[in-house]
Design a protein around this motif. Structure first.
Motif, short mmCIF file in Angstrom:
data_model
loop_
_atom_site.label_atom_id
_atom_site.label_comp_id
_atom_site.label_asym_id
_atom_site.label_seq_id
_atom_site.Cartn_x
_atom_site.Cartn_y
_atom_site.Cartn_z
N GLY A 17 0.81 -1.22 0.00
CA GLY A 17 0.00 0.00 0.00
C GLY A 17 0.84 1.27 0.00
N LEU A 18 2.15 1.12 0.23
CA LEU A 18 3.03 2.30 0.26
C LEU A 18 3.55 2.61 -1.15
CD1 LEU A 18 5.21 1.42 3.41
CD2 LEU A 18 3.21 2.95 3.29
N ALA A 19 3.87 3.88 -1.36
CA ALA A 19 4.41 4.28 -2.66
C ALA A 19 5.82 3.71 -2.83
CB ALA A 19 4.45 5.80 -2.74
N ARG A 20 6.15 3.33 -4.06
CA ARG A 20 7.50 2.84 -4.35
C ARG A 20 8.39 4.02 -4.71
NH1 ARG A 20 7.60 -3.22 -6.43
NH2 ARG A 20 5.50 -3.85 -5.95
N PRO A 21 9.69 3.93 -4.59
CA PRO A 21 10.44 2.77 -4.11
C PRO A 21 10.33 2.61 -2.59
CG PRO A 21 11.94 4.59 -4.55
CD PRO A 21 10.58 5.06 -4.96
N TRP A 22 10.31 1.35 -2.17
CA TRP A 22 10.26 1.07 -0.74
C TRP A 22 11.66 1.20 -0.14
CZ3 TRP A 22 7.51 -3.92 -2.53
CH2 TRP A 22 6.18 -3.63 -2.88
N SER A 23 11.70 1.51 1.11
CA SER A 23 13.01 1.65 1.76
C SER A 23 13.66 0.27 1.91
CB SER A 23 12.84 2.29 3.15
OG SER A 23 12.23 1.37 4.03
N GLU A 24 14.99 0.29 1.88
CA GLU A 24 15.75 -0.96 2.04
C GLU A 24 15.38 -1.66 3.34
OE1 GLU A 24 17.95 -3.02 0.44
OE2 GLU A 24 17.20 -1.88 -1.29
N MET A 25 15.17 -0.84 4.37
CA MET A 25 14.88 -1.43 5.68
C MET A 25 13.52 -2.14 5.66
SD MET A 25 14.64 0.36 9.42
CE MET A 25 16.38 0.76 9.55
N SER A 26 12.56 -1.52 5.02
CA SER A 26 11.23 -2.14 4.95
C SER A 26 11.30 -3.49 4.23
CB SER A 26 10.25 -1.24 4.19
OG SER A 26 10.11 -0.02 4.81
N ILE A 27 12.08 -3.50 3.14
CA ILE A 27 12.20 -4.74 2.36
C ILE A 27 12.92 -5.81 3.19
CG2 ILE A 27 13.25 -5.78 0.30
CD1 ILE A 27 12.78 -3.05 -1.10
N GLN A 28 13.97 -5.38 3.89
CA GLN A 28 14.74 -6.36 4.68
C GLN A 28 13.89 -6.97 5.80
OE1 GLN A 28 18.33 -4.42 5.98
NE2 GLN A 28 19.16 -4.36 3.89
N VAL A 29 13.08 -6.12 6.44
CA VAL A 29 12.22 -6.62 7.53
C VAL A 29 11.25 -7.65 6.97
CG1 VAL A 29 10.34 -5.97 9.10
CG2 VAL A 29 12.40 -4.56 8.98
N LEU A 30 10.68 -7.34 5.83
CA LEU A 30 9.70 -8.28 5.26
C LEU A 30 10.40 -9.54 4.74
CD1 LEU A 30 6.63 -8.33 4.91
CD2 LEU A 30 6.99 -7.85 2.50
N GLU A 31 11.59 -9.36 4.18
CA GLU A 31 12.33 -10.52 3.66
C GLU A 31 12.64 -11.50 4.79
OE1 GLU A 31 16.11 -9.70 1.82
OE2 GLU A 31 15.85 -11.43 0.50
N LYS A 32 12.97 -10.96 5.94
CA LYS A 32 13.27 -11.81 7.09
C LYS A 32 12.03 -12.64 7.45
CE LYS A 32 15.52 -11.25 11.56
NZ LYS A 32 15.93 -10.28 12.59
N ARG A 33 10.87 -12.01 7.40
CA ARG A 33 9.63 -12.72 7.72
C ARG A 33 9.28 -13.71 6.62
NH1 ARG A 33 5.34 -8.47 10.23
NH2 ARG A 33 4.20 -10.43 10.49
N HIS A 34 9.59 -13.33 5.39
CA HIS A 34 9.35 -14.23 4.26
C HIS A 34 10.18 -15.50 4.40
CE1 HIS A 34 9.08 -15.65 0.10
NE2 HIS A 34 10.41 -15.67 0.07
N LEU A 35 11.44 -15.34 4.78
CA LEU A 35 12.34 -16.50 4.93
C LEU A 35 11.90 -17.38 6.10
CD1 LEU A 35 15.76 -14.79 4.18
CD2 LEU A 35 14.49 -16.35 2.70
N ALA A 36 11.47 -16.73 7.18
CA ALA A 36 10.99 -17.50 8.33
C ALA A 36 9.75 -18.32 7.94
CB ALA A 36 10.66 -16.56 9.48
N PHE A 37 8.89 -17.72 7.13
CA PHE A 37 7.69 -18.43 6.69
C PHE A 37 8.06 -19.60 5.79
CE2 PHE A 37 4.17 -19.12 3.73
CZ PHE A 37 3.17 -19.45 4.64
N SER A 38 9.04 -19.37 4.94
CA SER A 38 9.48 -20.44 4.04
C SER A 38 10.02 -21.63 4.85
CB SER A 38 10.55 -19.90 3.09
OG SER A 38 10.74 -20.80 2.03
N GLN A 39 10.67 -21.33 5.96
CA GLN A 39 11.16 -22.42 6.83
C GLN A 39 10.00 -23.19 7.46
OE1 GLN A 39 13.85 -20.55 9.58
NE2 GLN A 39 15.59 -20.61 8.16
N LEU A 40 8.97 -22.45 7.82
CA LEU A 40 7.77 -23.11 8.36
C LEU A 40 7.16 -24.03 7.31
CD1 LEU A 40 5.33 -20.72 10.31
CD2 LEU A 40 6.20 -22.94 11.02
N LEU A 41 7.15 -23.54 6.07
CA LEU A 41 6.63 -24.36 4.96
C LEU A 41 7.46 -25.63 4.81
CD1 LEU A 41 5.71 -22.01 1.96
CD2 LEU A 41 4.33 -23.88 2.85
N SER A 42 8.79 -25.47 4.88
CA SER A 42 9.68 -26.64 4.76
C SER A 42 9.38 -27.66 5.85
CB SER A 42 11.15 -26.21 4.85
OG SER A 42 11.48 -25.40 3.75
#
Lengths: 234, 109
Positions: free
Chosen positions: B78-103
Motif C-alpha cells: 500500500g506504500l508508494a515505491r520505491p520502498w526503503s531498504e529497511m522495509s524490504i529487509q524486515v519483510l524478507e526476514k519474515r518471508h524466509l521464516a515463513f518459508s522455513q515453516l513451509l519446509s
C-alpha cells in the motif's frame, strides 16, 4: 439443501464441498464470479457461499449483482479472511445474511448454512414437514398422505406442495415459486405456476373440510393457510 | 479443535506445499522487481490462499503465519515505491521464516 460455493482456491473448495456433502447437502462449486452467474441462471440454490477475494470480480460485486438480479433474497453467507469490523459491516450492509471468517470451521459453517436456509424457508432433505396435519408431507420419501391415504402427485407438484406447506401462512410470490420450485427455467411462465397451484389444490383436496385453504393474492402470488385463520386476501 | 480431514486429502495437500513454496519464492522476487500495479500481487494472493487452506488441512500454525505475512505484505504494497531498504529487509526476514515453516510442514510425516 442446495448450496452454491464461490471459491477460487481448489484446496479450500474441496474441503468445504466435502463437509457440506457429508451433511446431505447438494453442493455446486464455481471458481469465478462469471462461472457462478452462469450456474445461477440455470438453477437457483437455497444458500450461496461467497468468497470475498477473487481473481476476476470480488465477492462483493457478485453479492451486489445477486441482490439486484432476479435472485432477490437468496440467502448469502460470506466466507473470507477479512475479519475487520469495517469489512463485516460492509458485507452485511450490502445484503449478506451472515459472515464467516476464514479459516472456516466445519461445525460452525454447517450450522450457519442450516440457520440461513431455515430462515429463508428452504426445504430440508430427509424431513417430514411439521404442522401440516391432517396432511403428512414426507420430503425424504417425496409423498403426501391425507389421513393415511397417499395422494397422487407428479414430482413438480410435490415440490410445489412441499414448498407451500413449508411456508404456510406466508405470502409466496409467483417469482419465488419459479425460483424455488422450477429453478427459474427459461421456458417456464407464471401461467405454469398458476396451473400447478390449481392442480395441487384439487389433487390434495385443500379445502375447509381438511382445515386448509390455498388462496390467490391478487397480482402477488399465493398463501396456504389454516382455514380457521383470518384471511388477509383482498 | 481440529476438524477431521481424510488422510489421503491431507497427504495430497502436504505434497502440494512444495509447489506452493516454489511459487511463493518466485512471486516474492517478481513482486519486488515489478512496478507498482493496481492488481493484487501474486505473492499476496498465494499467502491469502495458504492462510485459508492450511488450517483446513490441520496446519494451523502455518495458516496463522501466512495470514500475518500477508497482512505485512499488504501494508508494504500500500506504500508508494520505491520502498526503503529497511522495509524490504524486515519483510524478507519474515518471508524466509515463513518459508522455513513451509519446509517443516513439507517434511512432517
Amino acid at each position: 439443501m442446495r448450496v452454491d460455493l464461490l471459491e477460487d482456491d481448489p484446496d479450500q473448495a474441496e474441503i468445504i464441498c466435502q463437509w457440506l456433502s457429508d451433511e446431505g447437502h447438494e453442493v455446486r462449486w464455481s471458481r469465478s464470479g462469471g462461472e457462478l452467474t452462469r450456474a445461477l441462471h440455470r438453477d437457483v440454490p437455497d444458500v450461496l457461499l461467497l468468497d470475498w477475494v477473487l481473481p476476476e470480480s470480488s465477492g462483493m460485486e457478485v453479492l451486489t449483482w445477486v441482490r439486484q438480479s432476479f435472485l432477490g433474497r437468496l440467502p448469502v453467507i460470506f466466507i473470507t479472511a477479512r475479519d475487520s469490523e469495517e469489512y463485516v459491516v460492509a458485507a452485511l450492509q450490502a445484503g449478506a445474511d451472515d459472515y464467516l471468517v476464514k479459516p472456516a470451521r466445519r461445525r460452525e459453517l454447517l450450522a450457519r448454512v442450516q440457520a440461513v436456509g431455515r430462515r429463508a424457508g428452504a426445504v430440508q432433505p430427509q424431513e417430514v414437514i411439521t404442522g401440516s396435519e391432517p396432511y403428512v408431507i414426507d420430503v425424504g420419501k417425496r409423498v403426501v398422505h391425507l389421513r393415511g391415504k397417499t395422494m397422487e402427485l407428479t414430482s413438480k407438484e410435490f415440490d410445489l406442495a412441499a414448498y407451500m406447506f413449508n411456508n404456510a401462512g406466508r405470502l409466496v410470490t409467483r417469482a419465488a415459486l419459479l425460483e424455488r420450485v422450477w429453478g427459474r427455467s427459461p421456458n417456464i411462465s407464471t401461467r405454469t405456476v398458476d396451473a400447478h397451484v390449481s392442480r395441487i389444490r384439487k389433487k390434495l383436496e385443500i379445502d375447509e373440510q381438511n382445515g386448509w385453504r390455498l388462496i390467490s393474492v391478487y397480482q402477488h402470488g399465493y398463501r396456504l393457510e389454516r382455514a380457521n385463520s383470518p384471511s388477509l386476501a383482498a | 479443535m481440529s476438524d477431521p480431514v481424510a488422510p489421503a486429502l491431507a497427504e495430497r495437500y502436504r505434497q502440494s506445499l512444495r509447489q506452493k513454496q516454489a511459487a511463493l519464492a518466485a512471486a516474492w522476487f517478481h513482486w519486488l522487481q515489478s512496478p507498482s500495479s493496481t492488481e493484487r500481487p501474486e505473492y499476496i494472493d498465494i499467502l491469502h490462499k495458504l492462510a485459508g487452506s492450511a488450517p483446513l488441512y490441520g496446519h494451523h500454525e502455518l495458516g496463522a503465519a501466512a495470514r500475518r505475512l500477508m497482512e505485512a505484505a499488504e501494508a508494504l504494497d500500500g506504500l508508494a515505491r520505491p520502498w526503503s531498504e529497511m522495509s524490504i529487509q524486515v519483510l524478507e526476514k519474515r518471508h524466509l521464516a515463513f518459508s522455513q515453516l513451509l519446509s517443516a510442514a513439507i517434511d512432517a510425516n
